[in-house]
Write a protein that holds these residues in place. Structure first.
Motif, PDB file in Angstrom:
ATOM      1  N   LEU A  47       0.840  -1.204   0.000  1.00 15.27           N
ATOM      2  CA  LEU A  47       0.000   0.000   0.000  1.00 15.27           C
ATOM      3  C   LEU A  47       0.871   1.249   0.000  1.00 15.27           C
ATOM      4  CD1 LEU A  47      -2.909   1.043   0.137  1.00 15.27           C
ATOM      5  CD2 LEU A  47      -2.762   0.968   2.623  1.00 15.27           C
ATOM      6  N   LYS A  48       1.963   1.205   0.729  1.00 14.83           N
ATOM      7  CA  LYS A  48       2.885   2.346   0.783  1.00 14.83           C
ATOM      8  C   LYS A  48       3.479   2.617  -0.603  1.00 14.83           C
ATOM      9  CE  LYS A  48       7.391   3.647   2.697  1.00 14.83           C
ATOM     10  NZ  LYS A  48       8.532   3.195   3.527  1.00 14.83           N
ATOM     11  N   SER A  49       3.848   1.565  -1.324  1.00 16.82           N
ATOM     12  CA  SER A  49       4.435   1.760  -2.652  1.00 16.82           C
ATOM     13  C   SER A  49       3.415   2.365  -3.616  1.00 16.82           C
ATOM     14  CB  SER A  49       4.957   0.426  -3.201  1.00 16.82           C
ATOM     15  OG  SER A  49       3.891  -0.454  -3.513  1.00 16.82           O
ATOM     16  N   LEU A  50       2.139   1.940  -3.510  1.00 14.30           N
ATOM     17  CA  LEU A  50       1.092   2.514  -4.357  1.00 14.30           C
ATOM     18  C   LEU A  50       0.941   4.004  -4.082  1.00 14.30           C
ATOM     19  CD1 LEU A  50      -1.692  -0.236  -4.094  1.00 14.30           C
ATOM     20  CD2 LEU A  50      -0.185   0.181  -6.023  1.00 14.30           C
ATOM     21  N   ILE A  51       0.881   4.364  -2.805  1.00 13.53           N
ATOM     22  CA  ILE A  51       0.714   5.772  -2.430  1.00 13.53           C
ATOM     23  C   ILE A  51       1.925   6.587  -2.872  1.00 13.53           C
ATOM     24  CG2 ILE A  51       0.504   7.350  -0.461  1.00 13.53           C
ATOM     25  CD1 ILE A  51      -1.077   5.119   0.961  1.00 13.53           C
ATOM     26  N   ASN A  52       3.130   6.052  -2.711  1.00 11.43           N
ATOM     27  CA  ASN A  52       4.339   6.772  -3.116  1.00 11.43           C
ATOM     28  C   ASN A  52       4.348   7.064  -4.609  1.00 11.43           C
ATOM     29  OD1 ASN A  52       5.437   6.965  -0.580  1.00 11.43           O
ATOM     30  ND2 ASN A  52       6.741   5.169  -0.773  1.00 11.43           N
ATOM     31  N   ASP A  53       3.881   6.094  -5.430  1.00  5.54           N
ATOM     32  CA  ASP A  53       3.818   6.320  -6.870  1.00  5.54           C
ATOM     33  C   ASP A  53       2.889   7.480  -7.202  1.00  5.54           C
ATOM     34  OD1 ASP A  53       5.632   4.456  -7.597  1.00  5.54           O
ATOM     35  OD2 ASP A  53       4.209   2.965  -8.321  1.00  5.54           O
ATOM     36  N   VAL A  54       1.705   7.485  -6.595  1.00 14.04           N
ATOM     37  CA  VAL A  54       0.727   8.539  -6.880  1.00 14.04           C
ATOM     38  C   VAL A  54       1.281   9.895  -6.456  1.00 14.04           C
ATOM     39  CG1 VAL A  54      -1.586   9.394  -6.375  1.00 14.04           C
ATOM     40  CG2 VAL A  54      -1.213   6.946  -6.685  1.00 14.04           C
ATOM     41  N   ILE A  65      -1.568  -8.866 -12.761  1.00  7.24           N
ATOM     42  CA  ILE A  65      -0.423  -8.161 -12.178  1.00  7.24           C
ATOM     43  C   ILE A  65      -0.856  -6.779 -11.744  1.00  7.24           C
ATOM     44  CG2 ILE A  65       1.899  -7.275 -12.619  1.00  7.24           C
ATOM     45  CD1 ILE A  65       2.251  -9.492 -14.664  1.00  7.24           C
ATOM     46  N   GLU A  66      -0.642  -6.483 -10.453  1.00 14.91           N
ATOM     47  CA  GLU A  66      -1.090  -5.207  -9.917  1.00 14.91           C
ATOM     48  C   GLU A  66      -0.074  -4.114 -10.185  1.00 14.91           C
ATOM     49  OE1 GLU A  66      -1.823  -5.851  -5.804  1.00 14.91           O
ATOM     50  OE2 GLU A  66      -3.691  -6.907  -6.133  1.00 14.91           O
ATOM     51  N   GLY A  67      -0.549  -2.851 -10.202  1.00 13.44           N
ATOM     52  CA  GLY A  67       0.316  -1.690 -10.396  1.00 13.44           C
ATOM     53  C   GLY A  67      -0.508  -0.461 -10.670  1.00 13.44           C
ATOM     54  N   THR A  68       0.116   0.720 -10.484  1.00 16.35           N
ATOM     55  CA  THR A  68      -0.619   1.970 -10.660  1.00 16.35           C
ATOM     56  C   THR A  68      -0.611   2.461 -12.093  1.00 16.35           C
ATOM     57  OG1 THR A  68       1.355   3.268 -10.181  1.00 16.35           O
ATOM     58  CG2 THR A  68      -0.043   2.688  -8.320  1.00 16.35           C
ATOM     59  N   GLY A  69       0.314   1.970 -12.926  1.00 11.27           N
ATOM     60  CA  GLY A  69       0.473   2.548 -14.250  1.00 11.27           C
ATOM     61  C   GLY A  69       1.280   3.832 -14.211  1.00 11.27           C
ATOM     62  N   ASN A 110       6.804  13.485   5.214  1.00 11.99           N
ATOM     63  CA  ASN A 110       7.247  14.243   4.048  1.00 11.99           C
ATOM     64  C   ASN A 110       8.476  13.542   3.472  1.00 11.99           C
ATOM     65  OD1 ASN A 110       5.261  16.054   4.722  1.00 11.99           O
ATOM     66  ND2 ASN A 110       6.637  17.418   5.823  1.00 11.99           N
ATOM     67  N   ALA A 111       8.268  12.751   2.416  1.00 14.30           N
ATOM     68  CA  ALA A 111       9.304  11.802   2.000  1.00 14.30           C
ATOM     69  C   ALA A 111       9.955  12.113   0.668  1.00 14.30           C
ATOM     70  CB  ALA A 111       8.694  10.392   1.932  1.00 14.30           C
ATOM     71  N   PHE A 112       9.680  13.290   0.055  1.00 12.02           N
ATOM     72  CA  PHE A 112      10.273  13.587  -1.234  1.00 12.02           C
ATOM     73  C   PHE A 112      11.692  14.126  -1.077  1.00 12.02           C
ATOM     74  CE2 PHE A 112       5.695  14.026  -2.154  1.00 12.02           C
ATOM     75  CZ  PHE A 112       5.611  13.108  -3.194  1.00 12.02           C
ATOM     76  N   SER A 113      12.443  14.131  -2.202  1.00  7.38           N
ATOM     77  CA  SER A 113      13.810  14.645  -2.167  1.00  7.38           C
ATOM     78  C   SER A 113      13.835  16.104  -1.734  1.00  7.38           C
ATOM     79  CB  SER A 113      14.456  14.510  -3.559  1.00  7.38           C
ATOM     80  OG  SER A 113      14.549  13.159  -3.927  1.00  7.38           O
ATOM     81  N   SER A 114      12.842  16.874  -2.170  1.00 16.00           N
ATOM     82  CA  SER A 114      12.776  18.282  -1.782  1.00 16.00           C
ATOM     83  C   SER A 114      12.561  18.422  -0.277  1.00 16.00           C
ATOM     84  CB  SER A 114      11.636  18.983  -2.534  1.00 16.00           C
ATOM     85  OG  SER A 114      10.406  18.338  -2.292  1.00 16.00           O
ATOM     86  N   ASP A 115      11.833  17.459   0.334  1.00 15.16           N
ATOM     87  CA  ASP A 115      11.630  17.510   1.788  1.00 15.16           C
ATOM     88  C   ASP A 115      12.926  17.203   2.528  1.00 15.16           C
ATOM     89  OD1 ASP A 115       8.828  17.979   1.516  1.00 15.16           O
ATOM     90  OD2 ASP A 115       8.590  15.874   1.000  1.00 15.16           O
ATOM     91  N   VAL A 116      13.720  16.256   1.988  1.00 13.21           N
ATOM     92  CA  VAL A 116      15.028  15.956   2.590  1.00 13.21           C
ATOM     93  C   VAL A 116      15.931  17.182   2.512  1.00 13.21           C
ATOM     94  CG1 VAL A 116      17.065  14.475   2.442  1.00 13.21           C
ATOM     95  CG2 VAL A 116      14.799  13.521   1.966  1.00 13.21           C
ATOM     96  N   LEU A 117      15.892  17.878   1.352  1.00 12.87           N
ATOM     97  CA  LEU A 117      16.713  19.072   1.181  1.00 12.87           C
ATOM     98  C   LEU A 117      16.293  20.170   2.163  1.00 12.87           C
ATOM     99  CD1 LEU A 117      18.925  20.495  -0.435  1.00 12.87           C
ATOM    100  CD2 LEU A 117      17.177  21.205  -2.082  1.00 12.87           C
TER     101      LEU A 117
END
Length: 837
Positions: free
Chosen positions: A494-501, A634-638, A789-796
């Motif tokens: 579920l986390k991977s699906l949300i991260n993709d979106v 096969i599941e995935g978000t596209g 807040n898990a994006f690269s910009s959040d790390v920066l």
């Protein structure tokens, strides 16, 4: 006596006829241009407001579906279970779906909610009476959640009916944050061009592109206009009747076109306000130019009416040369082309002399287009299109030819107007293509939402189901352990699906920032390969990693994004390769350079099901998935490959596919990476084998300050950190964190783990305040962000605030071990035999 010959003048009636014809021609052309401009604008506005309304309506539909699924839950029908226990079971829905509150009221008016678990009696309230009498769904307007808090929410009430009797037995209340609606309104508006506004059932601006205009009534907004084409009562009546309504207005000297439509699945309305001049500047300039030019032409034509024919012809030729229409006047009786505007060479490539030399030119056009000349004379008006090749450039362009037949005392004439339609046709084709793309994107998103509904419900069903089974087997450790393992797997999926979106959303809005820093490319590839080899082994696949050709290991780039690219591509290869297949990753360092950057080529190969040409064309399109009999399960978000393509483009690289159905696929990724020769960095690299090992501290030697505002997150963090034997002290916001740090002596705490988004003072502000304190450990104590807040910009942003590192939620125990092992000295850790430290 001398005889004087009078100059021959054009008869007044013939000259007047030409004048009238020119005026009619100008008015007709202006009217056609105006209608075409309006049609383009109306279609564009309808598409824009339709897409935004679809987003809001889809969101409201999801809210209603959620309320309905809760109302139909079997546990809700259990009359023996207290309301307090029922709402406790709904807390997970609040957290998963990011809701403000879920409440339950039974048929007697007893009410409890996830925010207030104790039961209260609301049988005398207006909302309960409305629910009981109507026994239907109820949607409230936007309101403030609590007095003194700037939190806007709205609530839906879903009736509950007893399963055995079918009688009304209460209702389910779902309260939702309104920020999502405001974000849609703000995100879809383009400053200076068009703006969105959403009115609730009381015609109050609940959401507005201008945040200062929120809360104003329709009447207040209407009074601000200088002029409106329709009355306020007429507009409001249409909105009350949930009808579409459009009108023109002048607002602060700007001409605007406004359209309002009802929002499905709600009692609200959505309006779009378009600045006509800014949005359709070219079309408006073209229209005004035509009006100006035709006006000048007609005025000068009239003013020069008394002069001789040659002078009038010269003036008209000069004026027509300024427009993009060629005028030809042909004597129908003699076939002579008496007048050809001088702009013919510029527009068509043939000078007036060259056109005159082509005998029977117009008759040839009529013959090729099978025009009945007698019928044309009767109708006195005929138009068609034909392609004409410029003899000098060889370019073929599309022209519209309009022939007017006029008969008078001066003779029978054909007035031929030739207009270059190439740009107009090209613009229309571009508009049609754009419209088709918008429709395809809308269909793709609809398919995506349908697929996502299924893909999200699958792990959610596993989590809810396994939780229920775990409760039933509390005395069975083996079964309980199995349930927890499956819940963990479903949660990570579920986390991977949300991260993709979320990744795709951030990429589309242009808010992704590359966090470039030096790292060891070979180490990254080995770590990524080790993770993917575990997945491949689960499907009994053989995976190989070839990185021997890399000679310059230290590079500068965004290591997390490169890892994301490899994970997406290798993950696809594993998913679409049957059991027993082969996966390979080969990385080659090339001699090709771009400035100070060297190209690295990543070859990801598999012998899986392969792809058709059609699938390859849409694999990088967001929300699209290749659907075949072999991929149906096969599941995935596209979104994975669309995200990969965008990241590769941001890095200045390329990605291409070589694939055939049944023969496997090869993805070739070329990235320009800057080489970094820093021996100290290579020596300081943390071993991938040690970073995730469990860590334990000497008792009483390590103190951790934990700053977190959410009780559940605090409980989880305390439990996970407690394993390490470290002493924990907690603070519930950034202000309390500063106070805890300040009231203790220097070097009292070894590390601070802090959330970012907290009331009173957030984690970034807390860190800046600590770094500015006048004490020895203020600048040296490690501060680690522990946030969703898990994006690269959040790390920066965290590092710019003074934080040393970053852990993304949901918290992984391996990440905690890695951070503690990295930032707390070795002498305070209990070393395992053979640790090598």
């Amino acid at each position: 006596m001398k005889s004087h010959r009078k100059k021959r003048k054009i008869p007044y009636s013939a000259y007047h006829l030409v004048q009238v014809l020119c005026v009619l021609l100008a008015l007709f052309d202006i009217a056609v241009t105006a209608i075409s401009t309006y049609d383009i604008m109306e279609e564009s506005v309808s598409n824009q407001i339709g897409l935004t309304e679809s987003k809001i309506a889809e969101y409201m539909n999801n809210v209603w579906n959620l309320a309905g699924s809760i109302a139909e839950n079997d546990e809700l029908q259990n009359e023996e279970e207290p309301l307090e226990d029922k709402v406790k079971g709904l807390k997970s829905f609040v957290e998963v779906y990011g809701l403000y509150d879920i409440g339950i009221v039974d048929g007697k008016g007893r009410y409890a909610s996830t925010n207030r678990e104790e039961t209260t009696d609301i049988s005398g309230s207006a909302i309960f009476q409305e629910l009981k009498e109507g026994q239907e769904k109820v949607l409230t307007d936007i309101y403030q959640a609590r007095q003194g808090e700037n939190i806007q929410i709205f609530t839906v009430w879903q009736p509950v009916f007893a399963q055995d009797t079918g009688e009304w037995d209460g209702a389910v209340e779902v309260s939702v944050y309104f920020d999502y609606m405001q974000n849609i309104i703000e995100g879809d508006s383009i400053d200076g061009k068009f703006y969105f506004c959403m009115y609730d059932s009381g015609f109050i601006a609940a959401a507005h592109a201008n945040i200062k205009a929120r809360g104003q009534s329709f009447e207040d907004n209407f009074m601000l206009n200088n002029w409106v084409s329709k009355s306020g009562e007429e507009i409001r009546e249409a909105m009350e009747n949930r009808e579409k309504v459009s009108y023109w207005k002048l607002y602060r000297g700007k001409l605007q076109y406004v359209k309002s439509i009802p929002i499905r699945n709600s009692s609200w309305s959505l309006a779009i306000r378009t600045n006509v001049i800014e949005c359709y500047r070219i079309s408006m300039v073209a229209l005004l130019s035509k009006i100006l030019v035709y006006g000048v032409v007609i005025i000068l034509f009239w003013w020069k009416g008394s002069r001789e024919y040659k002078k009038r012809q010269s003036t008209f030729s000069w004026m027509t040369d300024m427009v993009d229409e060629i005028f030809i006047m042909q004597n129908e009786d003699t076939g002579e082309l008496e007048y050809i505007s001088s702009n013919a060479g510029r527009i068509m490539g043939y000078s007036p002399e060259e056109i005159r030399q082509q005998q029977g030119l117009i008759e040839g056009w009529l013959l090729e287009n099978q025009v009945d000349v007698e019928e044309m004379k009767q109708s006195q008006d005929y138009q068609f299109q034909r392609k004409i090749t410029n003899p000098h450039t060889g370019e073929q362009r599309e022209f519209g030819i309009h022939i007017y037949v006029r008969t008078g005392e001066a003779g029978n004439y054909r007035i031929v107007v030739i207009t270059d339609k190439t740009r107009e046709i090209h613009q229309r084709e571009m508009l049609e293509t754009s419209l088709l793309q918008v429709k395809n994107a809308s269909k793709a998103k609809s398919r995506f939402l349908s697929n996502m509904s299924h893909d999200i419900r699958t792990p959610m069903n596993a989590i809810v189901g396994m939780t229920t089974i775990a409760r039933m087997n509390l005395d069975n450790p083996e079964r309980l352990k199995d349930c927890i393992h499956k819940i963990e797997l479903s949660a990570m999926h579920l986390k991977s699906l949300i991260n993709d979106v979320l990744d795709m959303s951030k990429i589309e809005s242009g808010r992704v920032i590359l966090n470039e820093e030096a790292f060891n490319l070979k180490t990254l590839l080995q770590e990524a390969g080790a993770v993917m080899q575990v997945q491949a082994a689960a499907k009994k696949q053989e995976m190989t990693l070839d990185i021997a050709s890399i000679t310059h290991e230290m590079v500068v780039s965004d290591s997390l994004r490169i890892q994301q690219i490899l994970t997406n591509v290798l993950g696809n290869a594993i998913k679409f390769t049957p059991e027993g297949g082969q996966i390979g990753l080969c990385v080659e360092e090339t001699e090709n350079r771009r400035g100070d950057r060297r190209f690295y080529e990543f070859y990801c190969m598999d012998n899986g099901i392969g792809m058709t040409r059609e699938t390859q064309e849409k694999i990088f399109v967001p929300f699209e998935r290749g659907e075949t009999d072999q991929t149906g399960g096969i599941e995935g978000t596209g979104l994975g490959m669309a995200i990969t393509k965008n990241i590769v483009n941001m890095m200045g690289g390329t990605i291409e596919i070589i694939s055939f159905p049944g023969e496997g696929s090869t993805f070739i990724i070329r990235l320009p990476l800057q080489n970094e020769i820093i021996e100290e960095l290579e020596a300081a690299e943390i071993s991938g084998e040690d970073s995730g090992k469990p860590v334990q501290f000497q008792k009483g030697k390590v103190r951790i300050l934990l700053v977190e505002d959410n009780e559940l997150n605090m409980e989880i963090a305390q439990e996970l950190l407690g394993i390490t034997e470290a002493e924990l002290e907690i603070a519930w916001n950034g202000k309390e964190g500063i106070e805890k740090f300040a009231e203790n002596p220097e070097n009292y705490f070894d590390i601070i783990l802090s959330d970012v988004q907290m009331p009173e003072m957030n984690g970034h502000e807390m860190t800046r305040a600590i770094r500015q304190m006048n004490r020895g450990d203020a600048r040296t104590i490690p501060v680690v962000a522990m946030t969703a807040n898990a994006f690269s910009s959040d790390v920066l942003k965290a590092r710019q605030a003074g934080m040393n590192d970053h852990i993304a939620k949901p918290i992984d125990l391996k990440d905690i071990y890695r951070i503690l092992r990295k930032w707390i000295p070795d002498e305070k850790q209990i070393q395992e035999p053979g640790d090598g430290k």
